[in-house]
Design an enzyme around this catalytic site. Sequence first.
Site, PDB file in Angstrom:
ATOM      1  N   ARG A 130       0.857  -1.202   0.000  1.00  0.00           N
ATOM      2  CA  ARG A 130       0.000   0.000   0.000  1.00  0.00           C
ATOM      3  C   ARG A 130       0.888   1.245   0.000  1.00  0.00           C
ATOM      4  O   ARG A 130       0.593   2.234  -0.661  1.00  0.00           O
ATOM      5  CB  ARG A 130      -0.945  -0.019   1.215  1.00  0.00           C
ATOM      6  CG  ARG A 130      -1.641   1.307   1.458  1.00  0.00           C
ATOM      7  CD  ARG A 130      -2.926   1.178   2.290  1.00  0.00           C
ATOM      8  NE  ARG A 130      -2.819   0.315   3.441  1.00  0.00           N
ATOM      9  CZ  ARG A 130      -2.181   0.612   4.588  1.00  0.00           C
ATOM     10  NH1 ARG A 130      -1.589   1.788   4.728  1.00  0.00           N
ATOM     11  NH2 ARG A 130      -2.148  -0.245   5.585  1.00  0.00           N
ATOM     12  N   TYR A 141     -16.732  17.322 -15.174  1.00  0.00           N
ATOM     13  CA  TYR A 141     -17.095  15.900 -15.231  1.00  0.00           C
ATOM     14  C   TYR A 141     -18.084  15.605 -14.094  1.00  0.00           C
ATOM     15  O   TYR A 141     -17.875  16.042 -12.957  1.00  0.00           O
ATOM     16  CB  TYR A 141     -15.829  15.036 -15.106  1.00  0.00           C
ATOM     17  CG  TYR A 141     -16.145  13.600 -14.828  1.00  0.00           C
ATOM     18  CD1 TYR A 141     -16.927  12.860 -15.715  1.00  0.00           C
ATOM     19  CD2 TYR A 141     -15.706  12.972 -13.667  1.00  0.00           C
ATOM     20  CE1 TYR A 141     -17.262  11.544 -15.447  1.00  0.00           C
ATOM     21  CE2 TYR A 141     -16.026  11.652 -13.404  1.00  0.00           C
ATOM     22  CZ  TYR A 141     -16.804  10.940 -14.289  1.00  0.00           C
ATOM     23  OH  TYR A 141     -17.139   9.645 -14.016  1.00  0.00           O
ATOM     24  N   ASP A 179      -7.355  19.153 -14.650  1.00  0.00           N
ATOM     25  CA  ASP A 179      -7.687  17.780 -15.035  1.00  0.00           C
ATOM     26  C   ASP A 179      -7.343  17.649 -16.519  1.00  0.00           C
ATOM     27  O   ASP A 179      -8.017  18.218 -17.379  1.00  0.00           O
ATOM     28  CB  ASP A 179      -9.172  17.511 -14.767  1.00  0.00           C
ATOM     29  CG  ASP A 179      -9.559  16.072 -15.062  1.00  0.00           C
ATOM     30  OD1 ASP A 179      -8.913  15.442 -15.937  1.00  0.00           O
ATOM     31  OD2 ASP A 179     -10.521  15.568 -14.451  1.00  0.00           O
ATOM     32  N   LYS A 186      -8.389   6.522 -19.215  1.00  0.00           N
ATOM     33  CA  LYS A 186      -8.739   7.026 -20.541  1.00  0.00           C
ATOM     34  C   LYS A 186      -7.544   6.911 -21.491  1.00  0.00           C
ATOM     35  O   LYS A 186      -7.073   5.825 -21.745  1.00  0.00           O
ATOM     36  CB  LYS A 186      -9.269   8.456 -20.393  1.00  0.00           C
ATOM     37  CG  LYS A 186     -10.346   8.585 -19.297  1.00  0.00           C
ATOM     38  CD  LYS A 186     -11.568   7.788 -19.614  1.00  0.00           C
ATOM     39  CE  LYS A 186     -12.611   7.591 -18.534  1.00  0.00           C
ATOM     40  NZ  LYS A 186     -12.590   8.259 -17.299  1.00  0.00           N
TER      41      LYS A 186
HETATM   42  C1  LIG Z   1     -12.346  14.438 -17.041  1.00  0.00           C
HETATM   43  C2  LIG Z   1     -12.452  13.289 -16.095  1.00  0.00           C
HETATM   44  N1  LIG Z   1     -11.880  13.367 -14.883  1.00  0.00           N
HETATM   45  C3  LIG Z   1     -11.957  12.343 -13.988  1.00  0.00           C
HETATM   46  C4  LIG Z   1     -12.658  11.188 -14.277  1.00  0.00           C
HETATM   47  C5  LIG Z   1     -12.754  10.090 -13.252  1.00  0.00           C
HETATM   48  O1  LIG Z   1     -11.921   9.020 -13.601  1.00  0.00           O
HETATM   49  P1  LIG Z   1     -12.208   7.481 -13.245  1.00  0.00           P
HETATM   50  O2  LIG Z   1     -13.421   7.057 -13.994  1.00  0.00           O
HETATM   51  O3  LIG Z   1     -10.946   6.798 -13.666  1.00  0.00           O
HETATM   52  O4  LIG Z   1     -12.415   7.410 -11.773  1.00  0.00           O
HETATM   53  C6  LIG Z   1     -13.265  11.060 -15.530  1.00  0.00           C
HETATM   54  C7  LIG Z   1     -14.016   9.843 -15.878  1.00  0.00           C
HETATM   55  O5  LIG Z   1     -14.720   9.799 -16.857  1.00  0.00           O
HETATM   56  C8  LIG Z   1     -13.162  12.134 -16.448  1.00  0.00           C
HETATM   57  O6  LIG Z   1     -13.740  12.086 -17.668  1.00  0.00           O
END
Ligand SMILES: Cc1ncc(COP(=O)(O)O)c(C=O)c1O
Length: 380
Positions: free
Chosen positions: A51, A104, A176, A201
Site C-alpha cells: 500500500r 465531469y 484535469d 482514458k
Molecule cells: C475528465 C475526467 N476526470 C476524472 C474522471 C474520473 O476518472 P475514473 O473514472 O478513472 O475514476 C473522468 C471519468 O470519466 C473524467 O472524464
Amino acid sequence: MTDQLGFSTRAVHAGFDPDPQTGAVNVPIYASSTFAQDGVGGLRGGFEYARTGNPTRTALEANLAALELGRHGRAFSSGMAATDCALRATLRPGDHLVIPDDAYGGTFRLIDKVFTQWGIEYSVAPVSDPDAVRNALRPNTKLVWVETPTNPLLNVGDIPALADVAHGGGAKLVVDNTFASPYLQQPLLLGADIVIHSTTKYLGGHSDVVGGALVTDDPELDAAFAFLQNGAGAVPGPTDAFLTLRGIKTLAVRMDRHCDNAETLAEFLSGHPAVAEVIYPGLPQHPGNAVAQKQMRRFGGMISVRLAGGRDAALKFCSNTKLFTLAESLGGVESLIEHPGAMTHASTAGSALEVPADLVRLSVGIEDVSDLLADIEQAL
Ligand SMILES: Cc1ncc(COP(=O)(O)O)c(C=O)c1O
C-alpha cells in the site's frame, strides 16, 4: 536527464531500465503485498508494504511524472481516487474552491455530495472566461479546479491566464488533463500546480484498466498526496500499474491517430443537416480554437454534437451506431458513443451543471476513418 528526451522516448523508457539480473525490458508485475527486511527497518529496495509502495507502481509513477515534465507522480486506483486525494490534501473545513460550470459529473458529485458535508464550499464558473473565474474567488478560495478541454462540452481554458487568476487570489490551480493527455498538453509548464488524470482514458488507452494520477512539482503537495495514498489506501495493484504503463508506451502514436480521425469526423459532422452544432476545439468556429492552438499540440479525439432533432434524435443516434459502441468512458482504441445527460453526467441533472438533452459525446477511436464515417452517416 529524462526531461531532455522527446515525449515518445520518455513514454517508452521513463521509470524502468532493463532489469540488471534478468535483462527483462519491462517492469515485472511485482505480485507481492510485503517485502522482506534485513533486520528491523533494513529495507532492500526501499519497499516495505505494497500500500505504501510497490516497484511496479513506482515505475508507473516515475513515468507519469516524466510525461508531464513534473517532479513527482502518484498513481491511484481510479481518477476519482486521485481527485479525492487532491481535494483532501489541499482543502480544510471552511475553504472554498471554484469548479467548471461543465465539470465531469463524477467530480461535481464528489464535491457537491461529499465535500460540502465536511464544510467545503464551491462555486461554478466557465473555464473559458478567466474574468468569471476571478469573480468567483472568495477570501477563503484555496483551489481553482479546471478541466481543459472540459467533459463533455469541450470548453477550453487558457491555462496561463487561469494560473494567474488562481495565484492572484492565493489559490492553487489544478488541471484535469484527462481529455488532452500529456501528449497534447502539459499544464505544469503553463503554470498549473497540480495535474490530475483519469489514466483509465488515453493513458491506459485500451479500456482494460481503471486508474488515476496526480503530478506536481511541489514537494509539500507531493508529501501530502503520498501520506493520503498510504493513509487512505486508494492505490492501484501491480497488474493495473503494469497495464497502464504498457498503454502509455504507445500514447503518442495513438493520440495522433485519434486526432486525425476526430478532425475528419468533425469536418464531416459540421456539414450534416441532422446536426445542429459540432463542438470540437480544432474547428475554427470553436470559441476556444485560438487558445487551444496556443497550448495544445493538436485538438484531441473527443467530439460533442447537438442533434437538430433534440433529445429523441440524440438517443436514437446513440442506439443506431454499429462500430461506435454505446458505452461510458473514453480514450480507448475503440470508438464509443454516449448520451451525457442520461449516462456520464446524469448526476448534474437539475444543477447549474446540467448538460443539454440533445448532446451526444463521441470518443473517436483509432479504427479506419472510412469505416467510422460510414457508421456515423448510417446512424444519423
Ligand atoms: C475528465 C475526467 N476526470 C476524472 C474522471 C474520473 O476518472 P475514473 O473514472 O478513472 O475514476 C473522468 C471519468 O470519466 C473524467 O472524464
